[in-house]
Every structure is written in C-alpha cells, then in structure tokens.
Design a protein around this motif. Structure first.
Motif, mmCIF file in Angstrom:
data_model
loop_
_atom_site.group_PDB
_atom_site.id
_atom_site.type_symbol
_atom_site.label_atom_id
_atom_site.label_comp_id
_atom_site.label_asym_id
_atom_site.label_seq_id
_atom_site.Cartn_x
_atom_site.Cartn_y
_atom_site.Cartn_z
ATOM 1 N N ARG A 65 0.835 -1.212 0.000
ATOM 2 C CA ARG A 65 0.000 0.000 0.000
ATOM 3 C C ARG A 65 0.865 1.255 0.000
ATOM 4 O O ARG A 65 1.855 1.343 0.722
ATOM 5 N N VAL A 66 0.453 2.227 -0.798
ATOM 6 C CA VAL A 66 1.115 3.528 -0.798
ATOM 7 C C VAL A 66 0.799 4.256 0.502
ATOM 8 O O VAL A 66 -0.357 4.274 0.946
ATOM 9 N N ARG A 67 1.826 4.844 1.090
ATOM 10 C CA ARG A 67 1.642 5.731 2.237
ATOM 11 C C ARG A 67 2.164 7.104 1.850
ATOM 12 O O ARG A 67 3.310 7.252 1.442
ATOM 13 N N LEU A 68 1.325 8.092 1.988
ATOM 14 C CA LEU A 68 1.698 9.476 1.716
ATOM 15 C C LEU A 68 1.823 10.211 3.035
ATOM 16 O O LEU A 68 0.969 10.058 3.913
ATOM 17 N N SER A 69 2.864 11.012 3.158
ATOM 18 C CA SER A 69 3.031 11.749 4.408
ATOM 19 C C SER A 69 3.836 13.010 4.174
ATOM 20 O O SER A 69 4.527 13.150 3.163
ATOM 21 N N HIS A 70 3.718 13.918 5.103
ATOM 22 C CA HIS A 70 4.627 15.063 5.163
ATOM 23 C C HIS A 70 4.544 15.638 6.562
ATOM 24 O O HIS A 70 3.485 15.644 7.191
ATOM 25 N N SER A 71 5.681 16.099 7.038
ATOM 26 C CA SER A 71 5.739 16.808 8.311
ATOM 27 C C SER A 71 6.090 18.261 8.054
ATOM 28 O O SER A 71 6.646 18.603 7.013
ATOM 29 N N GLY A 72 5.747 19.095 8.993
ATOM 30 C CA GLY A 72 6.116 20.497 8.930
ATOM 31 C C GLY A 72 6.641 20.934 10.275
ATOM 32 O O GLY A 72 6.176 20.456 11.310
ATOM 33 N N ALA A 73 7.615 21.828 10.272
ATOM 34 C CA ALA A 73 8.179 22.255 11.543
ATOM 35 C C ALA A 73 8.816 23.620 11.423
ATOM 36 O O ALA A 73 9.521 23.901 10.451
ATOM 37 N N ASN B 72 4.783 22.464 14.756
ATOM 38 C CA ASN B 72 5.085 21.124 14.263
ATOM 39 C C ASN B 72 3.782 20.475 13.816
ATOM 40 O O ASN B 72 2.779 20.524 14.529
ATOM 41 N N THR B 73 3.788 19.897 12.628
ATOM 42 C CA THR B 73 2.569 19.347 12.037
ATOM 43 C C THR B 73 2.889 18.042 11.324
ATOM 44 O O THR B 73 4.034 17.760 10.987
ATOM 45 N N ASN B 74 1.854 17.252 11.066
ATOM 46 C CA ASN B 74 2.030 16.019 10.305
ATOM 47 C C ASN B 74 0.725 15.662 9.609
ATOM 48 O O ASN B 74 -0.359 15.828 10.178
ATOM 49 N N VAL B 75 0.838 15.168 8.374
ATOM 50 C CA VAL B 75 -0.279 14.519 7.694
ATOM 51 C C VAL B 75 0.213 13.166 7.204
ATOM 52 O O VAL B 75 1.325 13.048 6.690
ATOM 53 N N THR B 76 -0.588 12.145 7.414
ATOM 54 C CA THR B 76 -0.266 10.799 6.944
ATOM 55 C C THR B 76 -1.546 10.181 6.391
ATOM 56 O O THR B 76 -2.602 10.259 7.019
ATOM 57 N N MET B 77 -1.433 9.558 5.210
ATOM 58 C CA MET B 77 -2.615 8.986 4.565
ATOM 59 C C MET B 77 -2.285 7.628 3.948
ATOM 60 O O MET B 77 -1.194 7.416 3.430
ATOM 61 N N LEU B 78 -3.255 6.724 4.011
ATOM 62 C CA LEU B 78 -3.238 5.473 3.261
ATOM 63 C C LEU B 78 -4.340 5.570 2.207
ATOM 64 O O LEU B 78 -5.510 5.338 2.499
ATOM 65 N N PRO B 79 -3.998 5.935 0.972
ATOM 66 C CA PRO B 79 -5.041 6.135 -0.041
ATOM 67 C C PRO B 79 -5.915 4.904 -0.278
ATOM 68 O O PRO B 79 -7.132 5.040 -0.474
ATOM 69 N N LEU B 80 -5.325 3.706 -0.288
ATOM 70 C CA LEU B 80 -6.131 2.513 -0.517
ATOM 71 C C LEU B 80 -7.216 2.369 0.537
ATOM 72 O O LEU B 80 -8.347 1.946 0.241
ATOM 73 N N GLU B 81 -6.886 2.732 1.775
ATOM 74 C CA GLU B 81 -7.852 2.622 2.874
ATOM 75 C C GLU B 81 -8.751 3.851 2.969
ATOM 76 O O GLU B 81 -9.654 3.890 3.808
ATOM 77 N N ARG B 82 -8.437 4.878 2.156
ATOM 78 C CA ARG B 82 -9.153 6.155 2.210
ATOM 79 C C ARG B 82 -9.149 6.695 3.641
ATOM 80 O O ARG B 82 -10.149 7.198 4.153
ATOM 81 N N LEU B 83 -7.989 6.579 4.272
ATOM 82 C CA LEU B 83 -7.818 6.938 5.682
ATOM 83 C C LEU B 83 -6.676 7.934 5.812
ATOM 84 O O LEU B 83 -5.591 7.734 5.245
ATOM 85 N N GLY B 84 -6.919 9.015 6.556
ATOM 86 C CA GLY B 84 -5.872 10.000 6.772
ATOM 87 C C GLY B 84 -6.034 10.708 8.094
ATOM 88 O O GLY B 84 -7.138 10.814 8.644
ATOM 89 N N ILE B 85 -4.916 11.203 8.613
ATOM 90 C CA ILE B 85 -4.919 11.969 9.862
ATOM 91 C C ILE B 85 -4.029 13.188 9.683
ATOM 92 O O ILE B 85 -2.993 13.123 9.016
ATOM 93 N N VAL B 86 -4.453 14.307 10.248
ATOM 94 C CA VAL B 86 -3.622 15.503 10.292
ATOM 95 C C VAL B 86 -3.521 15.942 11.738
ATOM 96 O O VAL B 86 -4.503 15.891 12.489
#
Length: 510
Positions: free
Chosen positions: A332-340, A346-360
C-alpha cells in the motif's frame, strides 16, 4: 547543514512504518485491509493518546482531524492557543502548518495543469537561475517540487533568516553549487517556491490568488491562506511556542514565512485540512464536485526520486511532488509530510489512499516529535490492534539528535587555556562584502566593550565574544539558529562558520 524542516521530513520518511518493503514495491492489494472496526477502535483511543503526549512534552495546543471513506470521523482541539491565556484550541483554530504547505501547493499546481505531462514542462521565472545555465533552461516544475534540481539542502534558507526577501533569495540561488541534476535529492524550500511562483506568473496572478481560486475557495477551505498577515490577524489563531530551559513553553517568537509561502507559508485549521484530505483521498473530488483533475493530482503521489536509499527499516524512501511516498509490506502507498518551525510549530499529515484513511495533527509548539508520534501511533494501532513502538520517545530522540548535529563542534563558550589574545579592535573593524550574503560590518562598541557584527539588509546585530587569536564567536538566532558559531578574521577576510556550509561564508574586506 540540515534544518528542522528536513528533519521532520526525514523522520516521517524513515520511521513511517516498521514493515516497509524495499523498492520496487509489490503490487497493491485490490481491496482495503483495515476494517471499519479497527479504524473506530484507533479513533476511540486518540484523545487519550493526544492528551498523554501533551502532558509528556508540555506542548500547549493540538488540533487533530481524521477522515475515513470520505467522512470526517474525528475532529477536535486540545489545550490552549497561547500559554498564560484562557482561549482554547478548537477545530477552527488557525495554525501555521510549515512544510505541510508543500503537498497543499502541489495540489494547487495539479489544479491548473491540463495534463500530467505538464509537470515535466520548463516554466521560466524571471530572476531565477541556477549555477549551470543548461540546468536553468531545462529544470522542470516536477524537478523543483521533488527536490532533484541539484540545489543543496535548504538552499536560500539562511538568506531568509538574515532578512532578505524572496526576490533577492531567488536571484542569488545562481551562486549555490549544484549536485548532479535529477540524480540527487536535497530538500529545498526556495526551489519549490520558484516553481510555484513560475506557475502563478504564467497565469498572470499572485500565488495567493492562484491558491484561492484553484483550491481554497472551491474546496471550502475558508480559513486557509498562504499569507502570514491572514494568520496573524485571524481572531482564533494559535501562537507559536518554544521550550524554555526550565521545561515550560513560551510564545517568544514570531515566524513570518512569506518569502517561501508555497513551501512553508500556509496557515490552516484541522477542519479545513480534513476537507483537503478528503479531496486527496477521493482523487480530486469533494462533495460530489470535481475540484482538481484526477490525473494531474495522481502524479503528485508517484515517487520521483529516492530521498533515502536505505532508511532505518532497511528499505528505500521516496519523494514525489510535495509528498513523502512510501510502501508498506502489503504494497500500500503511504503518503506523508511533516512540517516544523524551530520557532514554534510542528505538524504532520499521513494517509493510506487505498484505505481512504488519513490523519492531520497540528501543534503550536516547536518540534519535539508530538505531531508525528500521534499520527504514527494512530496508524500503528489501527494496523496491529496495539502500539508496537514508543513513537514519541523514538521521534523526540531523533529530532533532538539531528538538532545537535547542526551545532558547531567547537565549544566557543570555553576558550582554550592557551588562547592567544585578540589584536586591537581596529584590526577587525570595517565593511566586508560577500556576493551571496551581501554586506557585513564589524564595528567597535562605543563603550569599549568589544565588537559587534552586523549582517543582512536590516541589519541584524550580533555581539562578538573573543575565543582565540583572530577567532570570535556569536550566538545565532532565528529559525536556523545553531547556538554559538565562529567568526574568524584572516588575510583581509572574515569567515562566518554557520554560513559556510556551501563554502559561501567568506566575506572580503573592502
């Protein structure tokens, strides 16, 4: 020298999953693997996770959103917007998202392109050039958004810290030494900024208007902006905080990132970011309306270059167009990025597109690992039904370790017992010129207490402390502060240690 922007990205790329597979990734599974019950259980413990990590770190405020199957299934704020004041953080509190601006900006660019192949077009920007004229004429939007232009790590950031504006910075990137074009990865805020500004100019508008018209307004992201003034004047915004030596947190600094707006200048809320994640996970649609073309958006999720040939898991990490791109053991593809911001976000986004699931996760504290750890903890529990790692301990330690790596190896606070005396002040005073950093002046303090170094267009003034012979030191400040650094006078020149990572830090005396 690596700054905290890259540290956040490296942390996410390195520790995104303990089950990552080496490239090339296996084919993705045809169906989601996470059950609704597994996601619901992970969400149910999320509040306790956030509050426990806030208690452990002291970070004043956090805002979190989770989306699943095109629904916002969790949206909540925690703590206070500013220490010493009662106003609390909510879903509509505006945070500076720092480098989360990059995938937001790639979404904007995807929205104005008519074909995925246009990512590979060269879009010129007056006043922007690289050291190699051939590279200048061939560098593409994709090259700059994936950090493979050959510019060195964080090229231009020190100029911003000294107070130079975007025009000056982009013009002086032509002096930066280049690594192999399209064969080397180095994280550059101003390379990406140049690409975004070129796209906006080609459309005859400012970057803010392009972002507004292409993404923010159509997607209903009503509290999102690329301009610092919008953040600063928002009634409900989170002040940035840094940790004091006694462990408390204070809003001591203000970070204005307008010079690098497309790369680090976005401010937003958890509610708005949830809408953006829904758009990302739905292939560019939102509430049944097409906002961003599916094919140009999908291109942003594809690896463009290896960012780490071998990371801590023994696999490879990649960078796409504004995204960290990885693959887990299931393909599964995992997309992410952090910011600081070292000055307080400090921030973070992480998503699993196949699961249509993401958190920020958005926070108003300097990076200590909390934003990333909340996201990793959430996905860990959803995957395994338990937390397999102390993510806050691991990530907090990684941030601290990398921060220390940027400091000088010389202990300027303790001169050697055999230190040679300095010459008379007049041997050092005067004006020094540098083609990249501009003018530096060294003046004798009127009260006879020593010397002061002035740098940047404002200028910024730094008292010099004698260390040994013709070497002095001063305490750096700003987003890229590295503690004490050296200033050495020799043969009619002044070399400033922390400005010399690319061998550009020597100033010639007039």
């Amino acid at each position: 020298m690596r700054t905290v922007h890259a540290l956040a990205t490296a942390a996410a790329a390195t520790l995104l999953t303990t089950t990552a597979a080496a490239a090339p990734a296996p084919p993705p599974p045809p169906h989601p693997l996470l059950t609704d019950a597994a996601v619901e259980t992970a969400v149910a413990r999320l509040d306790a996770t956030v509050t426990a990590m806030m208690s452990r770190t002291g970070v004043p405020g956090v805002s979190v959103a989770v989306v699943h199957n095109d629904k916002v299934i969790h949206l909540k704020g925690f703590g206070v917007r500013k220490t010493g004041e009662p106003a609390t953080v909510g879903p509509d509190t505006v945070f500076q998202v720092a480098s989360l601006s990059k995938p937001i900006s790639s979404t904007v660019v995807a929205g104005v392109l008519k074909d995925p192949a246009q990512w590979d077009d060269h879009v010129p920007l007056p006043g922007f050039a690289l050291k190699d004229p051939w590279v200048t004429d061939h560098v593409t939007t994709a090259d700059l958004f994936s950090h493979r232009s050959g510019l060195p790590d964080h090229a231009g950031d020190l100029l911003e810290d000294l107070g130079y504006d975007r025009t000056y910075i982009l013009d002086h990137l032509r002096l930066e030494p280049l690594t192999p074009f399209r064969a080397s990865y180095a994280y550059t805020n101003f390379g990406l900024t140049a690409a975004a500004e070129a796209i906006a100019r080609a459309h005859g508008v400012s970057w803010q208007k392009l972002a507004d018209d292409t993404l923010f307004k159509p997607a209903g992201m009503t509290r999102t902006s690329t301009e610092f003034s919008a953040f600063a004047h928002a009634p409900d915004h989170a002040a940035t905080h840094v940790k004091n030596p006694d462990g408390t947190w204070s809003p001591r600094f203000v970070r204005d990132p307008d010079a690098q707006a497309p790369a680090g200048g976005v401010s937003s809320t958890a509610r708005d970011m949830a809408r953006w994640m829904r758009l990302q996970l739905s292939g560019g649609t939102l509430d049944g309306k097409r906002i961003i073309p599916a094919d140009t958006l999908a291109r942003t999720h594809i690896p463009e270059i290896v960012s780490q040939p071998v990371n801590a898991t023994g696999s490879s990490s990649f960078y796409g167009l504004g995204w960290n791109v990885g693959y887990d053991g299931a393909g599964r593809v995992r997309l992410s990025h952090s910011g600081a911001f070292e000055l307080g976000a400090n921030t973070n986004v992480t998503m699993l597109p196949l699961e249509r699931l993401g958190i920020v996760v958005l926070t108003n504290g300097a990076p200590v690992g909390l934003a990333d750890a909340v996201a990793f903890d959430f996905f860990d529990f959803a995957e395994h039904g338990k937390v397999t790692t102390d993510w806050l301990g691991v990530l907090g330690g990684l941030y601290a370790q990398m921060d220390e790596a940027g400091r000088s190896r010389t202990d300027y606070a303790h001169p050697p017992a055999t230190a040679k005396p300095a010459k008379a002040d007049s041997a050092y005073t005067g004006t020094y010129d540098n083609p990249y950093y501009g003018k530096a002046t060294v003046t004798a303090n009127p009260d006879g207490s020593g010397l002061t170094l002035s740098l940047g267009p404002a200028p910024q003034r730094y008292p010099l402390t004698h260390y040994d012979g013709d070497t002095f030191s001063f305490e750096t400040r700003g987003e890229l502060a590295v503690g004490r650094t050296g200033a050495t006078f020799t043969d009619g020149a002044l070399r400033i240690e922390y400005l010399d990572a690319g061998h550009l830090g020597t100033f010639a005396r007039r």
